[in-house]
Design a protein around this motif. Structure first.
Motif, PDB file in Angstrom:
ATOM      1  N   ASN A 106       1.549 -64.645  -2.439  1.00 44.01           N
ATOM      2  CA  ASN A 106       2.521 -65.719  -2.258  1.00 44.01           C
ATOM      3  C   ASN A 106       2.063 -66.666  -1.144  1.00 44.01           C
ATOM      4  O   ASN A 106       1.515 -66.218  -0.129  1.00 44.01           O
ATOM      5  CB  ASN A 106       3.894 -65.151  -1.894  1.00 44.01           C
ATOM      6  CG  ASN A 106       4.484 -64.296  -3.015  1.00 44.01           C
ATOM      7  OD1 ASN A 106       4.025 -64.338  -4.151  1.00 44.01           O
ATOM      8  ND2 ASN A 106       5.515 -63.526  -2.684  1.00 44.01           N
ATOM      9  N   GLN A 116      16.551 -65.525  -9.111  1.00 52.79           N
ATOM     10  CA  GLN A 116      15.760 -66.726  -9.335  1.00 52.79           C
ATOM     11  C   GLN A 116      16.172 -67.436 -10.614  1.00 52.79           C
ATOM     12  O   GLN A 116      16.295 -66.824 -11.678  1.00 52.79           O
ATOM     13  CB  GLN A 116      14.276 -66.346  -9.436  1.00 52.79           C
ATOM     14  CG  GLN A 116      13.357 -67.504  -9.726  1.00 52.79           C
ATOM     15  CD  GLN A 116      13.306 -68.513  -8.598  1.00 52.79           C
ATOM     16  OE1 GLN A 116      13.139 -68.124  -7.432  1.00 52.79           O
ATOM     17  NE2 GLN A 116      13.431 -69.792  -8.908  1.00 52.79           N
ATOM     18  N   ARG A 167       9.537 -71.880 -16.265  1.00 49.43           N
ATOM     19  CA  ARG A 167       9.202 -72.619 -15.053  1.00 49.43           C
ATOM     20  C   ARG A 167      10.280 -72.342 -14.009  1.00 49.43           C
ATOM     21  O   ARG A 167      11.469 -72.231 -14.340  1.00 49.43           O
ATOM     22  CB  ARG A 167       9.133 -74.126 -15.347  1.00 49.43           C
ATOM     23  CG  ARG A 167       8.203 -74.896 -14.434  1.00 49.43           C
ATOM     24  CD  ARG A 167       8.218 -76.383 -14.749  1.00 49.43           C
ATOM     25  NE  ARG A 167       7.790 -76.718 -16.080  1.00 49.43           N
ATOM     26  CZ  ARG A 167       6.524 -76.869 -16.465  1.00 49.43           C
ATOM     27  NH1 ARG A 167       5.556 -76.691 -15.597  1.00 49.43           N
ATOM     28  NH2 ARG A 167       6.226 -77.189 -17.711  1.00 49.43           N
ATOM     29  N   TYR A 168       9.847 -72.188 -12.743  1.00 47.32           N
ATOM     30  CA  TYR A 168      10.817 -71.986 -11.671  1.00 47.32           C
ATOM     31  C   TYR A 168      11.693 -73.220 -11.544  1.00 47.32           C
ATOM     32  O   TYR A 168      11.209 -74.353 -11.561  1.00 47.32           O
ATOM     33  CB  TYR A 168      10.119 -71.697 -10.350  1.00 47.32           C
ATOM     34  CG  TYR A 168       9.390 -70.375 -10.346  1.00 47.32           C
ATOM     35  CD1 TYR A 168      10.086 -69.179 -10.461  1.00 47.32           C
ATOM     36  CD2 TYR A 168       7.997 -70.315 -10.239  1.00 47.32           C
ATOM     37  CE1 TYR A 168       9.424 -67.961 -10.472  1.00 47.32           C
ATOM     38  CE2 TYR A 168       7.332 -69.099 -10.246  1.00 47.32           C
ATOM     39  CZ  TYR A 168       8.045 -67.928 -10.369  1.00 47.32           C
ATOM     40  OH  TYR A 168       7.387 -66.727 -10.379  1.00 47.32           O
ATOM     41  N   ASN A 172      10.580 -73.044  -5.884  1.00 42.15           N
ATOM     42  CA  ASN A 172       9.365 -72.310  -6.238  1.00 42.15           C
ATOM     43  C   ASN A 172       9.187 -71.224  -5.179  1.00 42.15           C
ATOM     44  O   ASN A 172       8.906 -71.524  -4.019  1.00 42.15           O
ATOM     45  CB  ASN A 172       8.163 -73.259  -6.244  1.00 42.15           C
ATOM     46  CG  ASN A 172       6.864 -72.590  -6.666  1.00 42.15           C
ATOM     47  OD1 ASN A 172       6.640 -71.424  -6.387  1.00 42.15           O
ATOM     48  ND2 ASN A 172       6.002 -73.346  -7.323  1.00 42.15           N
ATOM     49  N   SER A 176       3.474 -70.904  -7.021  1.00 43.94           N
ATOM     50  CA  SER A 176       2.844 -71.006  -8.332  1.00 43.94           C
ATOM     51  C   SER A 176       2.587 -72.462  -8.689  1.00 43.94           C
ATOM     52  O   SER A 176       3.462 -73.323  -8.520  1.00 43.94           O
ATOM     53  CB  SER A 176       3.742 -70.385  -9.406  1.00 43.94           C
ATOM     54  OG  SER A 176       3.810 -68.988  -9.265  1.00 43.94           O
ATOM     55  N   ASP A 179       4.911 -74.948 -10.785  1.00 35.24           N
ATOM     56  CA  ASP A 179       6.149 -74.156 -10.882  1.00 35.24           C
ATOM     57  C   ASP A 179       6.144 -73.198 -12.073  1.00 35.24           C
ATOM     58  O   ASP A 179       7.205 -72.825 -12.580  1.00 35.24           O
ATOM     59  CB  ASP A 179       7.379 -75.082 -10.978  1.00 35.24           C
ATOM     60  CG  ASP A 179       7.548 -75.976  -9.768  1.00 35.24           C
ATOM     61  OD1 ASP A 179       7.147 -75.550  -8.668  1.00 35.24           O
ATOM     62  OD2 ASP A 179       8.072 -77.096  -9.919  1.00 35.24           O
ATOM     63  N   ALA A 181       6.270 -69.956 -14.089  1.00 32.25           N
ATOM     64  CA  ALA A 181       6.768 -68.598 -13.874  1.00 32.25           C
ATOM     65  C   ALA A 181       6.352 -67.651 -14.985  1.00 32.25           C
ATOM     66  O   ALA A 181       6.409 -66.429 -14.816  1.00 32.25           O
ATOM     67  CB  ALA A 181       8.289 -68.607 -13.772  1.00 32.25           C
TER      68      ALA A 181
END
Length: 233
Positions: A106, A116, A167-168, A172, A176, A179, A181
């Protein structure tokens, strides 16, 4: 007919039982598979669950990729079998080159655990037909090496060919790129994502969304998608 979905346990897996329960709640029959198995036992689909396979030595998923069961999973996936990789399972699928890209530490260098939001981008994969493109779902996320990366050419190809699945949304959590995911292979039968849909399959036990009629079940659609497609095949 009941869809038989194998859930692989590696040394260090944490979420295999949760994944098996999600399969059962979706109407499928979970089948326990072990990392040393050299046969998939006639299952119709496979889930690689989250955890810390082989202690995450070398890189996350790097050792698990060479376990005997993965030889069978790779062959089955290339033959069209639906395969879902969740968190560590996503990392294993990338290490096995069933999915493009890689997962790295991360960007803030800390483990993250939170509910999330994800936006569904591709609802045509084997694992997302019960979801809707543009839909925003909320499921738990917990990872230390969840940053999805790839070179610009690969990222452009994933975007252009519809291989970005999730996608986040809003935040985010791990850096990533774009974005992203979750992604799929070109055929759409193999999907990997970092957040954990198996932890959001029962009312009252998953992330609560005020006003949602079945709050806490946003992850169940991934499992019902596979079960329905397999039963109707």
């Amino acid at each position: 007919m009941s869809a038989r979905i194998g859930v692989v346990t590696f040394p260090g897996s944490l979420d295999d039982r949760d994944a098996a329960r999600a399969v059962r709640l979706a109407g499928g029959e979970p089948v326990a598979l072990w990392h040393a198995d050299d046969d998939l036992g006639g299952v119709d689909a496979v889930v690689l669950p989250g955890g810390f396979s082989y202690g995450d030595y070398l890189r996350c998923g790097a050792i698990a990729r060479f376990s005997p069961v993965m030889t069978e999973v790779v062959d089955a996936a290339r033959g069209g079998m639906p395969v879902l990789g969740i968190c560590n399972g996503f990392q294993i699928l990338c290490e096995a080159h069933l999915l493009p890209g890689a997962l790295i530490r991360n960007d803030h260098q800390r483990f993250v655990c939170r509910d999330q939001q994800l936006r569904v981008v591709n609802d045509a994969t084997a694992w997302t037909t019960d979801l809707t493109a543009g839909q925003v779902i909320t499921i738990p996320l917990k990872n230390g090496e969840g940053g999805f990366v790839a070179d610009e050419e690969t990222l452009d190809r994933l975007e252009g060919e519809g291989q970005v699945v999730f996608r986040y949304e809003g935040l985010n959590p791990n850096g990533s790129l774009r974005d992203i995911a979750g992604v799929t292979n070109e055929r759409g039968n193999v999907v990997g994502l970092m957040p954990h849909p198996e932890h959001a399959v029962e009312p009252g036990f998953g992330p609560d969304r005020a006003g949602a009629p079945r709050s806490g079940t946003d992850g169940l659609g991934l499992f019902t998608s596979a079960v329905r497609s397999l039963v109707s095949a």
